[in-house]
Design a protein around this motif. Structure first.
Motif, PDB file in Angstrom:
ATOM      1  N   LYS A 185      -3.197   5.659 -17.403  1.00 56.42           N
ATOM      2  CA  LYS A 185      -2.274   4.598 -17.811  1.00 56.42           C
ATOM      3  C   LYS A 185      -0.905   4.812 -17.180  1.00 56.42           C
ATOM      4  CE  LYS A 185      -4.248   2.842 -22.102  1.00 56.42           C
ATOM      5  NZ  LYS A 185      -4.022   2.562 -23.542  1.00 56.42           N
ATOM      6  N   ARG A 186      -0.467   6.044 -17.074  1.00 58.18           N
ATOM      7  CA  ARG A 186       0.787   6.307 -16.365  1.00 58.18           C
ATOM      8  C   ARG A 186       0.679   5.860 -14.908  1.00 58.18           C
ATOM      9  NH1 ARG A 186       4.426  10.278 -18.553  1.00 58.18           N
ATOM     10  NH2 ARG A 186       3.798  10.929 -20.644  1.00 58.18           N
ATOM     11  N   PHE A 187      -0.457   6.147 -14.291  1.00 56.55           N
ATOM     12  CA  PHE A 187      -0.710   5.746 -12.905  1.00 56.55           C
ATOM     13  C   PHE A 187      -0.594   4.227 -12.749  1.00 56.55           C
ATOM     14  CE2 PHE A 187      -4.150   4.281  -9.987  1.00 56.55           C
ATOM     15  CZ  PHE A 187      -3.662   4.785  -8.781  1.00 56.55           C
ATOM     16  N   THR A 188      -1.258   3.471 -13.626  1.00 58.25           N
ATOM     17  CA  THR A 188      -1.253   2.012 -13.478  1.00 58.25           C
ATOM     18  C   THR A 188       0.078   1.397 -13.892  1.00 58.25           C
ATOM     19  OG1 THR A 188      -2.346   1.825 -15.657  1.00 58.25           O
ATOM     20  CG2 THR A 188      -3.751   1.761 -13.707  1.00 58.25           C
ATOM     21  N   VAL A 189       0.768   1.974 -14.877  1.00 60.48           N
ATOM     22  CA  VAL A 189       2.095   1.464 -15.245  1.00 60.48           C
ATOM     23  C   VAL A 189       3.064   1.628 -14.077  1.00 60.48           C
ATOM     24  CG1 VAL A 189       4.132   1.962 -16.666  1.00 60.48           C
ATOM     25  CG2 VAL A 189       1.919   1.653 -17.741  1.00 60.48           C
ATOM     26  N   TYR A 206       0.794  -1.223   0.000  1.00 59.16           N
ATOM     27  CA  TYR A 206       0.000   0.000   0.000  1.00 59.16           C
ATOM     28  C   TYR A 206       0.836   1.288   0.000  1.00 59.16           C
ATOM     29  CZ  TYR A 206      -3.482   3.492   0.784  1.00 59.16           C
ATOM     30  OH  TYR A 206      -4.255   4.612   0.620  1.00 59.16           O
ATOM     31  N   PRO A 207       1.936   1.394   0.730  1.00 53.34           N
ATOM     32  CA  PRO A 207       2.710   2.642   0.666  1.00 53.34           C
ATOM     33  C   PRO A 207       3.115   3.033  -0.745  1.00 53.34           C
ATOM     34  CG  PRO A 207       3.418   1.336   2.534  1.00 53.34           C
ATOM     35  CD  PRO A 207       2.483   0.470   1.757  1.00 53.34           C
ATOM     36  N   ALA A 208       3.422   2.049  -1.594  1.00 51.86           N
ATOM     37  CA  ALA A 208       3.751   2.352  -2.987  1.00 51.86           C
ATOM     38  C   ALA A 208       2.529   2.881  -3.722  1.00 51.86           C
ATOM     39  CB  ALA A 208       4.282   1.101  -3.688  1.00 51.86           C
ATOM     40  N   LEU A 209       1.363   2.286  -3.460  1.00 53.67           N
ATOM     41  CA  LEU A 209       0.131   2.768  -4.085  1.00 53.67           C
ATOM     42  C   LEU A 209      -0.167   4.201  -3.656  1.00 53.67           C
ATOM     43  CD1 LEU A 209      -2.554   2.632  -5.547  1.00 53.67           C
ATOM     44  CD2 LEU A 209      -3.449   1.189  -3.709  1.00 53.67           C
ATOM     45  N   ARG A 210      -0.022   4.495  -2.378  1.00 56.49           N
ATOM     46  CA  ARG A 210      -0.267   5.858  -1.892  1.00 56.49           C
ATOM     47  C   ARG A 210       0.705   6.841  -2.547  1.00 56.49           C
ATOM     48  NH1 ARG A 210       0.874   5.477   3.638  1.00 56.49           N
ATOM     49  NH2 ARG A 210       3.018   5.927   3.053  1.00 56.49           N
ATOM     50  N   ASP A 211       1.961   6.434  -2.673  1.00 59.84           N
ATOM     51  CA  ASP A 211       2.974   7.293  -3.272  1.00 59.84           C
ATOM     52  C   ASP A 211       2.613   7.635  -4.718  1.00 59.84           C
ATOM     53  OD1 ASP A 211       5.485   8.648  -3.576  1.00 59.84           O
ATOM     54  OD2 ASP A 211       6.285   6.865  -4.551  1.00 59.84           O
ATOM     55  N   VAL A 212       2.191   6.636  -5.491  1.00 57.90           N
ATOM     56  CA  VAL A 212       1.849   6.874  -6.896  1.00 57.90           C
ATOM     57  C   VAL A 212       0.569   7.702  -7.000  1.00 57.90           C
ATOM     58  CG1 VAL A 212       1.262   5.767  -9.091  1.00 57.90           C
ATOM     59  CG2 VAL A 212       3.059   4.799  -7.640  1.00 57.90           C
ATOM     60  N   ALA A 213      -0.392   7.482  -6.111  1.00 57.54           N
ATOM     61  CA  ALA A 213      -1.609   8.303  -6.109  1.00 57.54           C
ATOM     62  C   ALA A 213      -1.279   9.760  -5.827  1.00 57.54           C
ATOM     63  CB  ALA A 213      -2.599   7.766  -5.068  1.00 57.54           C
ATOM     64  N   GLU A 214      -0.348  10.005  -4.934  1.00 61.81           N
ATOM     65  CA  GLU A 214       0.059  11.387  -4.640  1.00 61.81           C
ATOM     66  C   GLU A 214       0.751  12.027  -5.847  1.00 61.81           C
ATOM     67  OE1 GLU A 214       2.355  10.773  -1.146  1.00 61.81           O
ATOM     68  OE2 GLU A 214       0.619  10.808   0.209  1.00 61.81           O
ATOM     69  N   ARG A 215       1.492  11.222  -6.611  1.00 65.90           N
ATOM     70  CA  ARG A 215       2.091  11.742  -7.841  1.00 65.90           C
ATOM     71  C   ARG A 215       1.004  12.163  -8.832  1.00 65.90           C
ATOM     72  NH1 ARG A 215       6.541   7.065  -9.272  1.00 65.90           N
ATOM     73  NH2 ARG A 215       7.861   7.305  -7.425  1.00 65.90           N
ATOM     74  N   LEU A 216      -0.019  11.336  -8.951  1.00 68.68           N
ATOM     75  CA  LEU A 216      -1.124  11.673  -9.844  1.00 68.68           C
ATOM     76  C   LEU A 216      -1.784  12.970  -9.401  1.00 68.68           C
ATOM     77  CD1 LEU A 216      -3.056  10.878 -12.195  1.00 68.68           C
ATOM     78  CD2 LEU A 216      -4.421   9.642 -10.478  1.00 68.68           C
ATOM     79  N   ASP A 226       8.249   5.824 -12.588  1.00 69.39           N
ATOM     80  CA  ASP A 226       7.815   7.199 -12.364  1.00 69.39           C
ATOM     81  C   ASP A 226       7.417   7.884 -13.673  1.00 69.39           C
ATOM     82  OD1 ASP A 226       7.127   9.533 -11.150  1.00 69.39           O
ATOM     83  OD2 ASP A 226       9.173  10.162 -10.651  1.00 69.39           O
ATOM     84  N   THR A 227       6.519   7.275 -14.426  1.00 66.95           N
ATOM     85  CA  THR A 227       6.061   7.875 -15.675  1.00 66.95           C
ATOM     86  C   THR A 227       5.167   9.086 -15.425  1.00 66.95           C
ATOM     87  OG1 THR A 227       4.063   6.500 -15.869  1.00 66.95           O
ATOM     88  CG2 THR A 227       6.107   5.615 -16.781  1.00 66.95           C
ATOM     89  N   LEU A 228       4.587   9.200 -14.223  1.00 69.20           N
ATOM     90  CA  LEU A 228       3.721  10.339 -13.924  1.00 69.20           C
ATOM     91  C   LEU A 228       4.499  11.648 -13.833  1.00 69.20           C
ATOM     92  CD1 LEU A 228       1.301   8.759 -11.321  1.00 69.20           C
ATOM     93  CD2 LEU A 228       0.598   9.911 -13.427  1.00 69.20           C
ATOM     94  N   GLU A 229       5.766  11.566 -13.494  1.00 68.08           N
ATOM     95  CA  GLU A 229       6.563  12.781 -13.345  1.00 68.08           C
ATOM     96  C   GLU A 229       7.663  12.878 -14.394  1.00 68.08           C
ATOM     97  OE1 GLU A 229       5.878  13.745  -8.658  1.00 68.08           O
ATOM     98  OE2 GLU A 229       7.551  12.425  -9.147  1.00 68.08           O
ATOM     99  N   GLN A 230       7.531  12.044 -15.450  1.00 73.57           N
ATOM    100  CA  GLN A 230       8.447  12.110 -16.569  1.00 73.57           C
ATOM    101  C   GLN A 230       7.657  12.241 -17.855  1.00 73.57           C
ATOM    102  OE1 GLN A 230      11.467   9.066 -16.860  1.00 73.57           O
ATOM    103  NE2 GLN A 230      11.493   8.749 -14.660  1.00 73.57           N
TER     104      GLN A 230
END
Length: 395
Positions: free
Chosen positions: A69-73, A38-48, A86-90
């Motif tokens: 799609k960036r979120f799920t990748v 879950y911490p990884a999921l929370r981290d990626v959600a915060e990036r989104l 980290d495709t959301l921030e690249q």
């Protein structure tokens, strides 16, 4: 078709070859493992949330499918490979660009009258080959790095699906081949990218015309998130019942896997139709889910039907099979539902959404999975009350 592309994993395997892969996949995606992930999921959600916040501040429109799609990748590569893309921030030529070539190409071949690609390689075939070559090249590098690290770590428990595959043994006590490991890895990436991302995109499409559902979802997000960008703990995410209902209702109306392929393991029948062993069937997932015999007001987007429904009103959950059913039930079901609850609460908790253009301009596009084409939204930040964490539209 999958094997012809060099993709040989649990989603396409059958019989004795399938069983050890299925067991391994179920263990890797078991609900109990979601707490540690879950911490990884929370981290990626915060990036989104940060990505959409920057777009809102700049007044930019959002390509919803692209960003989900960036979120799920990002999520799937971390869970499967332990690798943070980290495709959301690249920006630029991310792995997502390679993966999104595969399903449309597979669909073209699946419905082709003549398998022309076996005789003549057209530009689309060469594009597919390049994309798969790049993806497999990336996966081989990660596989070699992971093997080297596992040899140094000794008996440390596997933390990712890739680590579990490297250490696993089949029923004969043999390790999985590199072809099987790579095939499973790419199937996990494909399955984890498209299905969840497209369901989230359809949810945004439906919510743009459902103010009551938006209010309910935002009220729940305000209460659960308490001022945070995303739910802090997996237990908080489990309380996102409205977000879960929105996901279920979206999947009922817009199944992203609308065609399921089956093969009878024994002689059986459907009604008065005899189905002999080995007969291959195509099941359409949507008709029974939008039938008035199974759901009241079946074509309406009503997430509340998954929270409570009027006594006597048609509500037959068994007619709704977004993850398939039986022994081949999607192994990623629990993860997908958690991802969707968290993403919806994160997005709707922070922003008000408005579709760009008319509803009718958003079309269904079938490319093995079914997603929206032409869906773009504008965002506005919601103001937060410093004392309560509750939010309201900015301005």
């Amino acid at each position: 078709m999958f094997r012809e592309l060099g993709i040989d994993g649990v989603f396409s395997a059958e019989g004795a070859e399938w069983r050890p892969l299925r067991k391994l996949t179920m263990e890797a995606l078991a609900p109990a493992r979601l707490r540690s992930f879950y911490p990884a999921l929370r981290d990626v959600a915060e990036r989104l949330q940060r990505r959409w916040g920057a777009a809102a501040d700049a007044g930019r429109e959002i390509d919803v499918v692209e960003d989900f799609k960036r979120f799920t990748v990002d999520l799937t590569t971390r869970l499967t490979l332990g690798h943070d893309l980290d495709t959301l921030e690249q920006e630029g030529d991310v792995l997502q660009r390679k993966l999104e070539v595969v399903f449309p190409a597979l669909t073209r071949r699946l419905f082709a009258v003549v398998p022309l690609w076996r005789a003549v390689r057209l530009p689309a075939d060469r594009r597919l080959e390049r994309a798969l070559s790049d993806v497999f090249g990336f996966l081989r590098q990660v596989l070699e790095t992971t093997r080297t690290r596992l040899e140094a770590d000794g008996a440390a428990a596997p933390a990712t699906f890739l680590e579990a595959m490297i250490r696993a043994r089949d029923d004969a006590g043999q390790p999985f081949t590199d072809r099987q490991i790579l095939g499973n890895a790419i199937e996990m990436l494909l399955a984890g990218e498209d299905t969840t991302a497209l369901t989230l995109s359809w949810a945004v499409h439906e919510l743009c015309d459902a103010p009551r559902a938006v209010r309910d979802l935002q009220a729940e997000a305000d209460a659960v998130l308490a001022g945070a960008a995303a739910p802090r703990e997996v237990d908080a995410a489990a309380r996102l019942h409205v977000a879960g209902a929105v996901a279920q209702e979206t999947m009922r109306l817009r199944p992203v896997a609308p065609v399921l392929f089956m093969e009878a393991n024994g002689d059986t029948s459907l009604g008065d139709i005899a189905i002999p062993r080995g007969q291959r069937l195509i099941l359409l997932a949507r008709p029974q889910a939008v039938s008035p015999a199974h759901f009241a007001d079946p074509t309406a987007f009503r997430p509340e039907r998954w929270l409570e429904h009027a006594p006597g009103a048609a509500h037959e959950p068994a007619a709704h099979i977004p993850f398939g059913s039986g022994p081949r039930l999607c192994p990623g079901r629990s993860l997908a539902l958690l991802e969707m609850r968290v993403a919806l609460a994160t997005v709707l908790g922070s922003f008000s959404l408005e579709r760009v253009g008319e509803r009718a301009t958003v079309e269904e596009r079938f490319a093995f999975t079914m997603g929206p084409r032409g869906l773009r939204v504008r965002l506005a930040r919601r103001r937060r009350d410093a004392s309560t964490g509750a939010a309201a539209p900015a301005g």
